[in-house]
Design a protein around this motif. Structure first.
Motif, PDB file in Angstrom:
ATOM      1  N   PHE A  73      42.199  86.172  16.458  1.00  0.00           N
ATOM      2  CA  PHE A  73      40.855  86.684  16.792  1.00  0.00           C
ATOM      3  C   PHE A  73      40.585  86.437  18.273  1.00  0.00           C
ATOM      4  N   ASN A  74      40.788  85.197  18.707  1.00  0.00           N
ATOM      5  CA  ASN A  74      40.520  84.854  20.100  1.00  0.00           C
ATOM      6  C   ASN A  74      41.436  85.622  21.051  1.00  0.00           C
ATOM      7  N   ALA A  75      42.706  85.797  20.665  1.00  0.00           N
ATOM      8  CA  ALA A  75      43.657  86.509  21.523  1.00  0.00           C
ATOM      9  C   ALA A  75      43.229  87.950  21.755  1.00  0.00           C
ATOM     10  N   VAL A  76      42.829  88.644  20.696  1.00  0.00           N
ATOM     11  CA  VAL A  76      42.448  90.053  20.848  1.00  0.00           C
ATOM     12  C   VAL A  76      41.161  90.172  21.663  1.00  0.00           C
ATOM     13  N   LEU A  77      40.234  89.233  21.494  1.00  0.00           N
ATOM     14  CA  LEU A  77      39.002  89.264  22.292  1.00  0.00           C
ATOM     15  C   LEU A  77      39.310  89.108  23.778  1.00  0.00           C
ATOM     16  N   LYS A  78      40.256  88.259  24.099  1.00  0.00           N
ATOM     17  CA  LYS A  78      40.629  88.026  25.501  1.00  0.00           C
ATOM     18  C   LYS A  78      41.286  89.247  26.126  1.00  0.00           C
ATOM     19  N   MET A  79      41.832  90.153  25.319  1.00  0.00           N
ATOM     20  CA  MET A  79      42.489  91.367  25.825  1.00  0.00           C
ATOM     21  C   MET A  79      41.491  92.482  26.130  1.00  0.00           C
ATOM     22  N   ALA A  80      40.287  92.377  25.590  1.00  0.00           N
ATOM     23  CA  ALA A  80      39.294  93.444  25.750  1.00  0.00           C
ATOM     24  C   ALA A  80      38.783  93.499  27.183  1.00  0.00           C
ATOM     25  N   THR A  81      38.540  94.710  27.673  1.00  0.00           N
ATOM     26  CA  THR A  81      38.008  94.883  29.027  1.00  0.00           C
ATOM     27  C   THR A  81      36.625  95.531  29.045  1.00  0.00           C
TER      28      THR A  81
ATOM     29  N   THR B 186      30.797  90.837  25.737  1.00  0.00           N
ATOM     30  CA  THR B 186      32.116  90.258  25.944  1.00  0.00           C
ATOM     31  C   THR B 186      32.025  88.902  26.642  1.00  0.00           C
ATOM     32  N   LYS B 187      31.233  88.827  27.680  1.00  0.00           N
ATOM     33  CA  LYS B 187      31.093  87.567  28.415  1.00  0.00           C
ATOM     34  C   LYS B 187      30.606  86.459  27.481  1.00  0.00           C
ATOM     35  N   PHE B 188      29.665  86.781  26.605  1.00  0.00           N
ATOM     36  CA  PHE B 188      29.109  85.783  25.690  1.00  0.00           C
ATOM     37  C   PHE B 188      30.161  85.284  24.694  1.00  0.00           C
ATOM     38  N   ILE B 189      30.886  86.197  24.050  1.00  0.00           N
ATOM     39  CA  ILE B 189      31.845  85.764  23.026  1.00  0.00           C
ATOM     40  C   ILE B 189      33.023  85.032  23.666  1.00  0.00           C
ATOM     41  N   LEU B 190      33.406  85.403  24.882  1.00  0.00           N
ATOM     42  CA  LEU B 190      34.487  84.680  25.544  1.00  0.00           C
ATOM     43  C   LEU B 190      34.078  83.246  25.893  1.00  0.00           C
ATOM     44  N   GLU B 191      32.787  83.032  26.054  1.00  0.00           N
ATOM     45  CA  GLU B 191      32.281  81.663  26.282  1.00  0.00           C
ATOM     46  C   GLU B 191      32.039  80.930  24.964  1.00  0.00           C
ATOM     47  N   ASN B 192      32.127  81.639  23.841  1.00  0.00           N
ATOM     48  CA  ASN B 192      31.858  81.073  22.515  1.00  0.00           C
ATOM     49  C   ASN B 192      32.933  81.514  21.523  1.00  0.00           C
ATOM     50  N   LEU B 193      34.183  81.327  21.890  1.00  0.00           N
ATOM     51  CA  LEU B 193      35.294  81.754  21.043  1.00  0.00           C
ATOM     52  C   LEU B 193      35.292  81.009  19.711  1.00  0.00           C
ATOM     53  N   PHE B 194      36.065  81.520  18.769  1.00  0.00           N
ATOM     54  CA  PHE B 194      36.153  80.916  17.443  1.00  0.00           C
ATOM     55  C   PHE B 194      36.857  79.565  17.526  1.00  0.00           C
TER      56      PHE B 194
ATOM     57  N   ASN C 144      40.086  79.627   8.511  1.00  0.00           N
ATOM     58  CA  ASN C 144      39.550  80.948   8.200  1.00  0.00           C
ATOM     59  C   ASN C 144      38.037  80.971   8.076  1.00  0.00           C
ATOM     60  N   GLU C 145      37.386  79.827   8.165  1.00  0.00           N
ATOM     61  CA  GLU C 145      35.917  79.767   8.138  1.00  0.00           C
ATOM     62  C   GLU C 145      35.338  79.718   9.549  1.00  0.00           C
ATOM     63  N   ALA C 146      36.180  79.902  10.551  1.00  0.00           N
ATOM     64  CA  ALA C 146      35.702  79.823  11.926  1.00  0.00           C
ATOM     65  C   ALA C 146      34.680  80.881  12.264  1.00  0.00           C
ATOM     66  N   ASP C 147      34.758  82.052  11.596  1.00  0.00           N
ATOM     67  CA  ASP C 147      33.741  83.085  11.857  1.00  0.00           C
ATOM     68  C   ASP C 147      32.374  82.632  11.370  1.00  0.00           C
ATOM     69  N   LEU C 148      32.330  81.951  10.237  1.00  0.00           N
ATOM     70  CA  LEU C 148      31.062  81.405   9.712  1.00  0.00           C
ATOM     71  C   LEU C 148      30.545  80.309  10.646  1.00  0.00           C
ATOM     72  N   GLU C 149      31.415  79.406  11.046  1.00  0.00           N
ATOM     73  CA  GLU C 149      31.021  78.322  11.949  1.00  0.00           C
ATOM     74  C   GLU C 149      30.504  78.896  13.252  1.00  0.00           C
ATOM     75  N   ASN C 150      31.179  79.918  13.753  1.00  0.00           N
ATOM     76  CA  ASN C 150      30.781  80.553  15.009  1.00  0.00           C
ATOM     77  C   ASN C 150      29.391  81.165  14.892  1.00  0.00           C
ATOM     78  N   SER C 151      29.131  81.848  13.778  1.00  0.00           N
ATOM     79  CA  SER C 151      27.818  82.469  13.578  1.00  0.00           C
ATOM     80  C   SER C 151      26.713  81.431  13.514  1.00  0.00           C
ATOM     81  N   LEU C 152      26.941  80.366  12.784  1.00  0.00           N
ATOM     82  CA  LEU C 152      25.921  79.311  12.691  1.00  0.00           C
ATOM     83  C   LEU C 152      25.709  78.626  14.023  1.00  0.00           C
ATOM     84  N   ARG C 153      26.805  78.411  14.754  1.00  0.00           N
ATOM     85  CA  ARG C 153      26.701  77.788  16.080  1.00  0.00           C
ATOM     86  C   ARG C 153      25.905  78.685  17.001  1.00  0.00           C
TER      87      ARG C 153
END
Length: 193
Positions: free
Chosen positions: A74-82, A170-178, A184-193
């Motif tokens: 998940f984090n790898a693909v986000l880092k590839m986005a422009t 993009t800037k926000f999620i790259l500062e708040n990666l999973f 596999n619960e990192a998406d839930l943790e990320n949302s709550l965080r």
């Protein structure tokens, strides 16, 4: 309306037939995304058909040097986005035809938001709806982490886990990666965080 650069990011592993359907749902959009990025986590199945489709459609397709696991991918693909905004799409999910068009409208309406989420549904191969994730009846902003936790406590658990319905700056999620320690619960943790 300003031009929104929305990247659709697909962390992928195996299941080429399902991934092809996900990619087809992108090709069927009423408004094309800025880019499509697929990161394959060293699939063991034949992905040559997917690679050919990605080349034909100018989708970006990367293969990790070794299998790094779901949340790291998940984090790898986000880092590839422009693009300025990103959405994660599971390789077994697909988007409604107007997803990009409607999300661009929402982003233009709420320019200062870091996260925008939509309703979602779970559909079986036979087109039978097996789950509906109704987050909102109309536009609603979540003002703080406490509001999100309150929604969780009021039986909105799917809000936090339907990541394919979420668009991030993009800037926000790259500062708040999973946080991969959550597995596999990192998406839930990320949302709550």
């Amino acid at each position: 309306m300003r031009k929104i650069k929305l990247s659709i990011c697909i962390p992928s592993y195996n299941r080429p037939d399902l991934l092809e359907k996900a990619l087809q749902s992108i090709l069927n959009q009423t408004k094309k995304p800025y880019e499509v990025v697929v990161v394959d986590d060293c699939s063991t199945e034949d992905m040559s058909k997917i690679l050919k489709l990605c080349k034909k459609e100018a989708f970006k397709y990367f293969v990790n040097k070794k299998n790094i696991g779901l949340m790291n991918n998940f984090n790898a693909v986000l880092k590839m986005a422009t693009g300025d905004y990103v959405t994660l799409l599971h390789n077994d999910a697909f988007l409604s035809k107007c997803y990009v068009e409607k999300m661009v409208e929402v982003i233009n309406k709420y320019k200062n938001y870091n996260i925008n989420a939509t309703n979602g549904i779970a559909v079986m191969e036979d087109r039978r709806v097996v789950g509906e994730y109704r987050i909102f009846l109309k536009d609603k902003s979540i003002d703080s982490q406490n509001d999100l936790i309150d929604m969780w406590n009021r039986d909105f658990p799917n809000f936090c886990s339907v990541i394919g319905c979420t668009v991030y700056k993009t800037k926000f999620i790259l500062e708040n990666l999973f946080d991969t320690k959550w597995g596999n619960e990192a998406d839930l943790e990320n949302s709550l965080r």
